[in-house]
Every structure is written in C-alpha cells, then in structure tokens.
Design an enzyme around this catalytic site. Structure first.
Site, PDB file in Angstrom:
ATOM      1  N   CYS A 114       0.937  -1.213  -0.009  1.00 29.42           N
ATOM      2  CA  CYS A 114       0.046   0.011   0.020  1.00 29.42           C
ATOM      3  C   CYS A 114       0.912   1.136  -0.012  1.00 29.42           C
ATOM      4  O   CYS A 114       0.625   2.196  -0.366  1.00 29.42           O
ATOM      5  CB  CYS A 114      -0.979   0.152   1.053  1.00 29.42           C
ATOM      6  SG  CYS A 114      -0.191  -0.057   2.917  1.00 29.42           S
ATOM      7  N   HIS A 458      -1.451   1.215   7.427  1.00 29.46           N
ATOM      8  CA  HIS A 458      -2.056   1.111   6.169  1.00 29.46           C
ATOM      9  C   HIS A 458      -1.756   2.569   5.495  1.00 29.46           C
ATOM     10  O   HIS A 458      -2.120   3.518   6.254  1.00 29.46           O
ATOM     11  CB  HIS A 458      -3.387   0.692   6.020  1.00 29.46           C
ATOM     12  CG  HIS A 458      -3.986   0.778   4.690  1.00 29.46           C
ATOM     13  ND1 HIS A 458      -3.504  -0.150   3.676  1.00 29.46           N
ATOM     14  CD2 HIS A 458      -5.297   1.138   4.179  1.00 29.46           C
ATOM     15  CE1 HIS A 458      -4.126  -0.211   2.678  1.00 29.46           C
ATOM     16  NE2 HIS A 458      -4.839   0.819   2.836  1.00 29.46           N
TER      17      HIS A 458
END
Length: 524
Positions: A114, A458
C-alpha cells in the site's frame, strides 16, 4: 531486448516464465514467485555449476529460449488473481467506456504494498512527469517501469496489478524487498511494510536522470533534468553564533526534494510546523571562542518548484522503547498555501507583485462563476415555468439580454488577466521553467498513514479530481467549483468530498496526512 520464454520446474510441474536478461536475477526470482508461491528468500534456482544468486551475471549463465530451470523451495500462498478479468478500453462499447472513465483505476495490493500504491497515485498528480516519461527516448530501468505502469493504468478500467513495477522497485531499492519476520500478520516470510515517505523520496531520486521538458512538452536535449525543474527546491541556510555575535555568519545553499513540517506538543497548523523546521538551534565548535557554542540556523527557500512536497514528520525515534513511534497530534493543513512566508527576502520581492494581483483576480473569478450560475438557474426556471404552447410562439431572448450587464466569455477575461500577470511576473522566474512564479499553491495530492505503529499500518492516496478532469469528455472545462477528491485505497477508488479533508489531519490512529503535494497556481 525482448524477454526469453523459459520454463521453471517446481514440485513436479513445469511452468512458462519470461526471463528479461536486462534485469537482475532478483527480478527473475520474483517472476518465479508470482507463479509458484515460493518466496525469493526461500528459493533456490539451479543453474549450471551452482545456484542463481542476486549478483550473478546473466552473460555467464547465457540462458536460451526454452531452457528449463529447476526451482527448489517451499511454496507459500500464491498472489491472488483479480476477481474479475482485466478489460481494456479498446474492448468496450461507448456506454461501458463512459461508465469506466468516471473513476481512475486503482492498484492491487500485492502484500504490504500500500505504501507504493499510495505514492504512485499521488505522483500521478504531476502530469508534466508523465509527459517527460513518454517523450524521452532513453530512460533508466525505474523511470521506464513507471512510464509503462502509468500507460497501462490509463488503458484499463479494473484495478491494475503492478507486478513488473514492484519487481524493478525492489531491485533498485533493496530495502523494499525486506521480509517481515515479526509474524504479526500470521505469515512468516512475506514482504514487510515500508514507509511511503521513503518510497516518495526513492522514486524522486530514481527519476533524477529523466530529461527535462520545455513549455511545449518536448524533451530538452542537454538541458536540466525534470526533477531539478519541477520538484527541486533550494534552501538558503544562515548559521550565526548566539554567543559571539561578532563572528561572521556562514551561508550555504542546499537542494531539497521536500519541506519538513515538525510536529511538537504545541503544533496545531502545518505552516507553523514548517517554520519551526526552518528555524533551529544547534551546538558546534566556535572558531572565535575556541569551544562548543550555541548557533541559530535560519533557513529560507531561495527557489520554489512548481510542485512542492511537504513531509509531515509523524514518526520519531523513542529511546525508551527502542523504536520509531507515531506522533498522532492533530495538525491542520491548508488546501491553499502561500509560501511567501518561508522564502528569502530576495525571492519574496520577486513574487509579491504577481502574488498579490493573482489573489485579487481569483476573487474576481469566483464572483463571475457565482453570477453565471445564478443567471443559468434563473434562465432554467423561467423556461420551465413558461407554458409549452406559449414557448412555441415566443422567441427566446438572447442570453446577453436576460441579465443587464451580462458577462463576457470567460476566455476574454482570462486572456486579459494572463497578459497583466505576465507583465508582473519576474523575468528571472519566467526564464526558470518549472519553478513557481507566483509563490501560491493548491493542494493536489495527499498520502495518509493509518495506524499507531510506524512499521505497520496502512497507506492511502488522495488526488484532487481536477487533476484527472481538466477537460470533460465532450471538451467542456471542468467545473472549477468542484473541489472533491479521489480516494485510492489500493484498488478501491471512491470520491472523497472536500468537506472530509479535515478528517485526515490526525488526532488518532485513523488516517493522518503524511506527505502532501502542492502545485503552483498558474497565471492563466
């Protein structure tokens, strides 16, 4: 050179794989991993005379098309294929294209990638970069991989799988190929999470040899490089001794790819954090005093690039726990940034005339948009309230007669404004193509971090809609009042309302702005 079609034999199965001898062996191992599930750190590829190593010279191996390589190693979970097959634009009908083009495509997460996905999406907010990549005849491996990635993303409507780019990135920056040995995700041997700001910096460094472009978008032969043109700022640092005012100060000029925003217990706004980072104190040896003394360092930008990157310094080393920790304090960032407060006096004098006038012009533009919208609403209301039979016999009045003193075409105003602003812009700045001539910026891209752990969490990318829709499909100008954004959560892409920007300025474990990209306001 075209890739060689070779075979790999693993667990009794023979699988076809492409081998590119222009890339290092690590890229071949990663390609094998994609089809066998054997992580590169647990993989042995047998060649004549031994095992293929990451520094093995392909010329000595001399692979041939159709050759079979024996692979030894325990397989883990295979990378998951897309839920739906990728469909390219040329295979769609008009209605499918219209629906698909309403949102830009995302990138599939290939296991803790990510950080890369968010960074790549944010860099799409620099259209000049894609121009430079597409027009340059000679590119290094990483810029070429990024060019191909952007090209493939523009040709599909489904979440794209960035296998090739990831392989090259991990080869160029080996730290991005580190293995996660913590077992936090229940899997040993998978790739570790990385820092998106480090990815941004490494990508920018990897693009430093990309040739620059001129105002027409053509490559400049033998001229400045793209990063130096559009992304590189210059900082003037002056160091003075607080304990010996008579000691001459020292001045240095430094090129930087980003401006840092320090976050302390009292930082509430981005601009104050930037100022804190530009003004600092340090201890060093004083030649006049012959001992250690306190010095004050004052830094100011002497060049502003067209694209200014701001790094919110949210991760700091904590000695008490022996690792990096996240600073979760809420720090408000600006959607419009006036950089005149952080530049040198010399640069400020060059920017002030055009900056002041542009601020006034933007207010006038906003007022014109309001007038046009009110006029349009009034015309539509008048038309809908008129009986059908009456409207068939009555000739509609021209738009210029509906409202007294109606406005001219917007292009007429813009041409006059451009002429005026160009007259105010400093000649040296205009000759420095790729720098900011206004000192005023719009926020166009954000990378956020979600979570409390610096080595996990994330990353999500956000890009302003206007970046992708400067023109609509039928040629009409994009609505300048549309300030919404696109949210790129890996391959999940959605519209992010401008009203929610305040929810990503920190204050907890939720998404916090980490890297911000500002684009210089144009004169036109």
């Amino acid at each position: 050179m075209a890739p060689l079609q070779v075979h790999v034999k693993h667990a009794g199965k023979t699988i076809d794989v492409d081998l590119e001898t222009s890339l290092p062996p690590a890229a071949f191992k990663d390609a094998i991993y994609q089809v066998t599930g054997v992580p590169p750190d647990r993989m042995k590829v047998m060649i004549k005379g031994g095992v293929l190593k990451d520094d093995t010279d392909w010329k000595k191996v001399a692979p041939k098309a159709g050759q079979t390589f024996m692979v030894i190693g325990a397989a883990g979970e295979l990378p998951k294929p897309p839920e739906k097959p990728i469909v390219f634009l040329e295979d769609m009908d008009e209605s499918e294209i219209a629906e698909a083009l309403s949102l830009p495509v995302g990138l599939k997460n290939l296991g803790n990638t990510c950080y890369m996905n968010a960074t790549v999406q944010a860099m799409r907010a620099i259209p000049e970069l894609q121009t430079a990549l597409s027009t340059s005849p000679h590119l290094d491996v990483l810029p070429r991989a990024l060019r191909d990635l952007y090209s493939n993303m523009s040709r599909t409507t489904e979440g794209y799988i960035p296998n090739s780019f990831l392989t090259v990135l991990r080869q160029i920056v080996p730290q991005f190929g580190e293995v996660d040995r913590s077992g936090k995700n229940g899997i040993l041997g998978g790739y570790a999470q990385q820092d998106a700001e480090e990815c941004w910096t490494q990508l920018a460094n990897g693009l430093k040899e990309v040739p620059g472009i001129d105002a027409t978008g053509n490559t400049t032969a033998g001229g400045r490089r793209f990063v130096d043109q559009f992304m590189m700022a210059e900082i003037r640092r002056e160091l003075k001794c607080d304990e010996a005012p008579e000691e001459p100060s020292t001045v240095t000029i430094e090129k930087v790819l980003k401006v840092e925003c320090n976050i302390s217990a009292t930082t509430n706004y981005m601009h104050t954090g930037i100022k804190d980072a530009l003004n600092s104190q340090l201890d060093k040896n004083s030649p006049s005093l012959g001992r250690q003394a306190v010095y004050s360092q004052t830094s100011r930008l002497s060049r502003l690039p067209s694209y200014l990157t701001v790094h919110m310094v949210r991760f700091a080393w904590r000695r008490d726990i022996g690792k990096k920790a996240k600073i979760m304090r809420k720090v408000k960032f600006a959607s419009e940034f006036d950089a005149l407060e952080i530049v040198t006096d010399e640069l400020k004098s060059k920017l002030t005339p055009v900056s002041s006038r542009l601020k006034s012009i933007e207010k006038e533009r906003a007022e014109r948009r309001k007038v046009r919208k009110r006029t349009k609403v009034a015309q539509e209301a008048s038309s809908s309230s008129r009986p059908a039979e009456e409207s068939a016999d009555v000739e509609m009045a021209p738009a210029s007669e509906v409202v007294p003193g109606d406005l001219e075409e917007e292009s007429v105003y813009r041409a006059r404004e451009l002429q005026e602003l160009e007259g105010l812009a400093d000649a040296d700045l205009k000759n420095d193509f790729g720098c900011s001539v206004t000192g005023l910026y719009d926020l166009v891209a954000i990378v956020t971090h979600k979570g409390a752990d610096a080595d996990a969490g994330h990353y999500i990318g956000f890009v302003k809609k206007s970046v992708f829709h400067a023109k609509s499909g039928d040629g009409r100008a994009f609505d300048e009042d549309d300030e919404d954004w696109y949210k790129f959560d890996d391959d999940k892409v959605s519209v992010f309302p401008k009203e929610k920007l305040g929810t990503i300025d920190g204050g907890g474990e939720d998404a916090s702005a980490y890297v911000l990209l500002y684009r210089s306001k144009p004169l036109a």
